[in-house]
Design a protein around this motif. Sequence first.
Motif, mmCIF file in Angstrom:
data_model
loop_
_atom_site.group_PDB
_atom_site.id
_atom_site.type_symbol
_atom_site.label_atom_id
_atom_site.label_comp_id
_atom_site.label_asym_id
_atom_site.label_seq_id
_atom_site.Cartn_x
_atom_site.Cartn_y
_atom_site.Cartn_z
ATOM 1 N N LEU A 1 0.827 -1.207 0.000
ATOM 2 C CA LEU A 1 0.000 0.000 0.000
ATOM 3 C C LEU A 1 0.864 1.261 0.000
ATOM 4 C CD1 LEU A 1 -2.819 -1.038 2.513
ATOM 5 C CD2 LEU A 1 -3.013 -0.756 0.034
ATOM 6 N N VAL A 2 1.961 1.230 0.746
ATOM 7 C CA VAL A 2 2.880 2.369 0.745
ATOM 8 C C VAL A 2 3.511 2.533 -0.634
ATOM 9 C CG1 VAL A 2 5.027 3.293 1.700
ATOM 10 C CG2 VAL A 2 3.364 2.209 3.216
ATOM 11 N N CYS A 3 3.899 1.416 -1.224
ATOM 12 C CA CYS A 3 4.489 1.438 -2.567
ATOM 13 C C CYS A 3 3.509 2.055 -3.573
ATOM 14 C CB CYS A 3 4.870 0.027 -2.983
ATOM 15 S SG CYS A 3 5.734 -0.078 -4.566
ATOM 16 N N LEU A 4 2.228 1.753 -3.405
ATOM 17 C CA LEU A 4 1.193 2.260 -4.319
ATOM 18 C C LEU A 4 1.126 3.788 -4.322
ATOM 19 C CD1 LEU A 4 -1.057 1.324 -6.257
ATOM 20 C CD2 LEU A 4 -2.620 1.327 -4.300
ATOM 21 N N THR A 5 1.484 4.419 -3.204
ATOM 22 C CA THR A 5 1.410 5.884 -3.129
ATOM 23 C C THR A 5 2.424 6.558 -4.057
ATOM 24 O OG1 THR A 5 2.957 6.045 -1.253
ATOM 25 C CG2 THR A 5 0.621 5.780 -0.733
ATOM 26 N N PHE A 6 3.424 5.815 -4.541
ATOM 27 C CA PHE A 6 4.409 6.401 -5.449
ATOM 28 C C PHE A 6 3.811 6.721 -6.827
ATOM 29 C CE2 PHE A 6 7.346 4.989 -2.267
ATOM 30 C CZ PHE A 6 8.429 5.848 -2.379
ATOM 31 N N VAL A 7 2.618 6.214 -7.082
ATOM 32 C CA VAL A 7 1.917 6.575 -8.315
ATOM 33 C C VAL A 7 1.646 8.077 -8.336
ATOM 34 C CG1 VAL A 7 -0.240 6.252 -9.615
ATOM 35 C CG2 VAL A 7 0.905 4.286 -8.605
ATOM 36 N N GLN A 8 1.585 8.698 -7.155
ATOM 37 C CA GLN A 8 1.353 10.137 -7.067
ATOM 38 C C GLN A 8 2.458 10.966 -7.727
ATOM 39 O OE1 GLN A 8 0.717 11.057 -2.825
ATOM 40 N NE2 GLN A 8 -1.409 11.459 -3.367
ATOM 41 N N LEU A 9 3.599 10.364 -7.953
ATOM 42 C CA LEU A 9 4.689 11.125 -8.583
ATOM 43 C C LEU A 9 4.269 11.662 -9.943
ATOM 44 C CD1 LEU A 9 7.810 8.934 -7.727
ATOM 45 C CD2 LEU A 9 7.173 11.129 -6.724
ATOM 46 N N ASP A 10 3.510 10.857 -10.684
ATOM 47 C CA ASP A 10 2.992 11.303 -11.980
ATOM 48 C C ASP A 10 1.822 10.395 -12.334
ATOM 49 O OD1 ASP A 10 2.498 12.243 -14.536
ATOM 50 O OD2 ASP A 10 4.620 12.601 -14.943
ATOM 51 N N THR A 11 0.620 10.821 -12.018
ATOM 52 C CA THR A 11 -0.554 9.954 -12.085
ATOM 53 C C THR A 11 -0.989 9.597 -13.502
ATOM 54 O OG1 THR A 11 -1.963 11.923 -11.921
ATOM 55 C CG2 THR A 11 -1.474 10.740 -9.878
ATOM 56 N N ASP A 12 -0.425 10.245 -14.516
ATOM 57 C CA ASP A 12 -0.858 9.997 -15.895
ATOM 58 C C ASP A 12 0.116 9.134 -16.692
ATOM 59 O OD1 ASP A 12 -3.146 11.562 -15.561
ATOM 60 O OD2 ASP A 12 -2.034 13.396 -15.976
ATOM 61 N N LYS A 13 1.116 8.563 -16.040
ATOM 62 C CA LYS A 13 2.155 7.832 -16.757
ATOM 63 C C LYS A 13 2.043 6.328 -16.522
ATOM 64 C CE LYS A 13 3.915 11.635 -18.333
ATOM 65 N NZ LYS A 13 3.799 11.992 -19.760
ATOM 66 N N LYS A 14 1.816 5.582 -17.582
ATOM 67 C CA LYS A 14 1.637 4.138 -17.495
ATOM 68 C C LYS A 14 2.926 3.425 -17.094
ATOM 69 C CE LYS A 14 -2.634 4.361 -18.709
ATOM 70 N NZ LYS A 14 -3.700 4.122 -17.690
ATOM 71 N N LYS A 15 4.078 3.954 -17.521
ATOM 72 C CA LYS A 15 5.346 3.305 -17.184
ATOM 73 C C LYS A 15 5.592 3.336 -15.680
ATOM 74 C CE LYS A 15 7.729 3.991 -21.592
ATOM 75 N NZ LYS A 15 8.905 4.575 -22.280
ATOM 76 N N LEU A 16 5.230 4.443 -15.050
ATOM 77 C CA LEU A 16 5.375 4.543 -13.598
ATOM 78 C C LEU A 16 4.420 3.566 -12.918
ATOM 79 C CD1 LEU A 16 6.435 5.857 -11.011
ATOM 80 C CD2 LEU A 16 4.685 7.625 -11.276
ATOM 81 N N GLU A 17 3.182 3.505 -13.381
ATOM 82 C CA GLU A 17 2.205 2.584 -12.807
ATOM 83 C C GLU A 17 2.680 1.134 -12.937
ATOM 84 O OE1 GLU A 17 -1.441 3.375 -14.803
ATOM 85 O OE2 GLU A 17 -1.727 5.339 -13.862
ATOM 86 N N ALA A 18 3.223 0.787 -14.098
ATOM 87 C CA ALA A 18 3.728 -0.575 -14.316
ATOM 88 C C ALA A 18 4.880 -0.882 -13.367
ATOM 89 C CB ALA A 18 4.179 -0.737 -15.766
ATOM 90 N N SER A 19 5.782 0.085 -13.171
ATOM 91 C CA SER A 19 6.921 -0.111 -12.268
ATOM 92 C C SER A 19 6.445 -0.352 -10.845
ATOM 93 C CB SER A 19 7.840 1.120 -12.309
ATOM 94 O OG SER A 19 8.365 1.323 -13.602
ATOM 95 N N VAL A 20 5.471 0.428 -10.411
ATOM 96 C CA VAL A 20 4.925 0.288 -9.059
ATOM 97 C C VAL A 20 4.256 -1.074 -8.886
ATOM 98 C CG1 VAL A 20 3.168 1.158 -7.452
ATOM 99 C CG2 VAL A 20 4.657 2.766 -8.656
ATOM 100 N N LEU A 21 3.467 -1.485 -9.866
ATOM 101 C CA LEU A 21 2.771 -2.772 -9.776
ATOM 102 C C LEU A 21 3.746 -3.945 -9.749
ATOM 103 C CD1 LEU A 21 -0.262 -2.158 -12.168
ATOM 104 C CD2 LEU A 21 -0.288 -2.274 -9.669
ATOM 105 N N ILE A 22 4.823 -3.867 -10.517
ATOM 106 C CA ILE A 22 5.848 -4.921 -10.510
ATOM 107 C C ILE A 22 6.457 -5.046 -9.118
ATOM 108 C CG2 ILE A 22 8.161 -5.527 -11.341
ATOM 109 C CD1 ILE A 22 7.297 -4.341 -14.063
ATOM 110 N N CYS A 23 6.774 -3.911 -8.509
ATOM 111 C CA CYS A 23 7.403 -3.918 -7.180
ATOM 112 C C CYS A 23 6.433 -4.418 -6.107
ATOM 113 C CB CYS A 23 7.908 -2.520 -6.841
ATOM 114 S SG CYS A 23 9.285 -1.994 -7.888
ATOM 115 N N ILE A 24 5.147 -4.084 -6.243
ATOM 116 C CA ILE A 24 4.147 -4.589 -5.301
ATOM 117 C C ILE A 24 4.046 -6.114 -5.414
ATOM 118 C CG2 ILE A 24 1.676 -4.653 -4.769
ATOM 119 C CD1 ILE A 24 1.551 -1.690 -5.479
#
Length: 206
Positions: A119-142
């Motif tokens: 859940l803490v890792c998921l908050t890193f999506v806030q860095l740039d909420t419109d970027k799929k590459k960031l979302e993918a990176s966060v999901l991989i780490c989760i």
Amino acid sequence: MHERLNNGLKYCMIANLLFVGFCIICLIFYVTYNADSVLSNTLEFMAYTVEFSGFALFIWGCWLMATAMRARRLLKICLPLYIVLEGAMMILELNSYRISAYKPYSLLLAIVHSVLSGLVCLTFVQLDTDKKKLEASVLICIAIMFAGMLGNILGLRIYFSIMINAIAYSLLFFLILRLIKREDIEVDCHGDKARVAEYKSTFVDE
């Protein structure tokens, strides 16, 4: 201020790599533990040194990130809380032979630890909420963090989950640094110059 953000991310990445080292030392410590052994005392000293060095860098990196970024309040709150959680668990893990109430093989503890970390890792999506590459990176780490729960099934102590978390966060900070360097994400920071669009009128020029 992007340099401040980048430095914060780098320190956080190095801190988590130190936590991986801490877990490896813990593994050796428990396999070779002997109360009167010089090796055990040396390993315990090394574990505390690596642990405190890691937390010093993690706290400093977190501070640099928090003071560099605009907004993102949830991330700024959750990351320090995660640092406190990991600190408490590492201290308990290293002193588990002294604390009878601590259950290092508890499945519930492993599940709660992995879920909260995710859940803490998921908050890193806030860095740039419109970027799929960031979302993918966060999901991989989760997904990697959730894999940490498998350690309990294999009969390993909670330090396995801590180590998997540290690996996942090291990867996360590395990927974020890479995304920033490649300009795949843009994190607005204090002190950034405002980007003003320039419009040209051919009618006025004529």
